[in-house]
Design an enzyme around this catalytic site. Structure first.
Site, PDB file in Angstrom:
ATOM      1  N   ASN A  69      -1.912 -79.390  34.067  1.00 25.70           N
ATOM      2  CA  ASN A  69      -2.581 -78.249  34.699  1.00 25.70           C
ATOM      3  C   ASN A  69      -3.898 -77.916  33.995  1.00 25.70           C
ATOM      4  O   ASN A  69      -4.902 -77.656  34.649  1.00 25.70           O
ATOM      5  CB  ASN A  69      -1.667 -77.022  34.693  1.00 25.70           C
ATOM      6  N   ASP A 109       0.918 -79.904  40.716  1.00 22.59           N
ATOM      7  CA  ASP A 109       1.828 -79.847  41.866  1.00 22.59           C
ATOM      8  C   ASP A 109       2.199 -81.248  42.343  1.00 22.59           C
ATOM      9  O   ASP A 109       3.358 -81.523  42.663  1.00 22.59           O
ATOM     10  CB  ASP A 109       1.190 -79.069  43.020  1.00 22.59           C
ATOM     11  N   GLU A 144       8.704 -76.716  35.467  1.00 23.87           N
ATOM     12  CA  GLU A 144       8.842 -78.174  35.380  1.00 23.87           C
ATOM     13  C   GLU A 144      10.263 -78.584  34.977  1.00 23.87           C
ATOM     14  O   GLU A 144      10.482 -79.664  34.465  1.00 23.87           O
ATOM     15  CB  GLU A 144       7.816 -78.744  34.398  1.00 23.87           C
ATOM     16  N   ASP A 194      13.163 -81.827  31.718  1.00 26.81           N
ATOM     17  CA  ASP A 194      11.932 -81.051  31.662  1.00 26.81           C
ATOM     18  C   ASP A 194      10.777 -82.028  31.454  1.00 26.81           C
ATOM     19  O   ASP A 194      10.878 -82.950  30.633  1.00 26.81           O
ATOM     20  CB  ASP A 194      12.026 -80.077  30.478  1.00 26.81           C
TER      21      ASP A 194
END
Length: 193
Positions: free
Chosen positions: A75, A84, A110, A67
């Protein structure tokens, strides 16, 4: 009449080939993550099912969950497009690190999963940590790129390899991943003994 029959045979063969191509494209779309190009959760589950059904699950099978640490900051601070791009970079690095040594998929968000074969429990911690480190990425102040660090949890699948053994290993890998996060992130944790 022979020419008409031959023309019809050719037309049918072309039509069949076009259908096969379309089926391959649709299968690829159904089993691929559109953002990263990695296999998706459906492909991950299919891979596990195929290994169980074919009896191909060999000895020393490990499941790994990775992760990206603090992904929401990317973000929030620099936008979803950069988020992205970060996911694509991690996917590329994972693919390059593993090449053909394991099956890697993006499970969602993620989170990524890796299926390793032929890695015994004594070597698994080092192999998984190496995967995690090689997938991570340093930041770059000039470009404003945020560092990408990962946490990882892994578990060995108990033998005999059955669906319940795989599910238990996934549960243990998930708990190990959560423990790595609780321990400060940017680290690898094995299944609890």
């Amino acid at each position: 009449l022979a020419c008409l029959l031959l023309a019809e045979i050719v037309r049918l063969r072309r039509q069949r080939e076009a259908s096969r191509r379309q089926e391959r494209v649709l299968t690829h779309l159904a089993l691929s993550d559109s953002l990263t190009g990695l296999p998706n959760r459906r492909a991950w589950e299919q891979q596990l099912a195929e290994r169980l059904a074919d009896g191909n699950a060999g000895k020393d099978l490990c499941v790994v969950l990775l992760d990206i640490d603090h992904f929401h900051e990317i973000n929030d601070r620099i936008g979803h497009l950069e988020g992205d791009a970060a996911l694509r970079r991690v996917a590329d690095r994972l693919s390059n690190t593993l090449r053909r040594a394991g099956f890697v998929a993006r499970l969602g968000g993620e989170e990524f999963a890796v299926l390793l074969e032929g890695v015994n429990e004594a070597k698994a911690a080092a192999v998984v940590d190496l995967i995690r480190i090689q997938t991570a990425e340093d930041g770059d102040e000039q470009t404003g790129r945020i560092p990408l660090k990962l946490s990882a949890g892994w578990a060995k699948v108990a033998e005999p390899v059955t669906k319940s053994a795989v599910n238990e290993a996934l549960r243990q890998a998930d708990e190990a991943l959560r423990q790595a996060k609780r321990d400060g992130r940017n680290r690898t944790r094995p299944q609890a003994n």
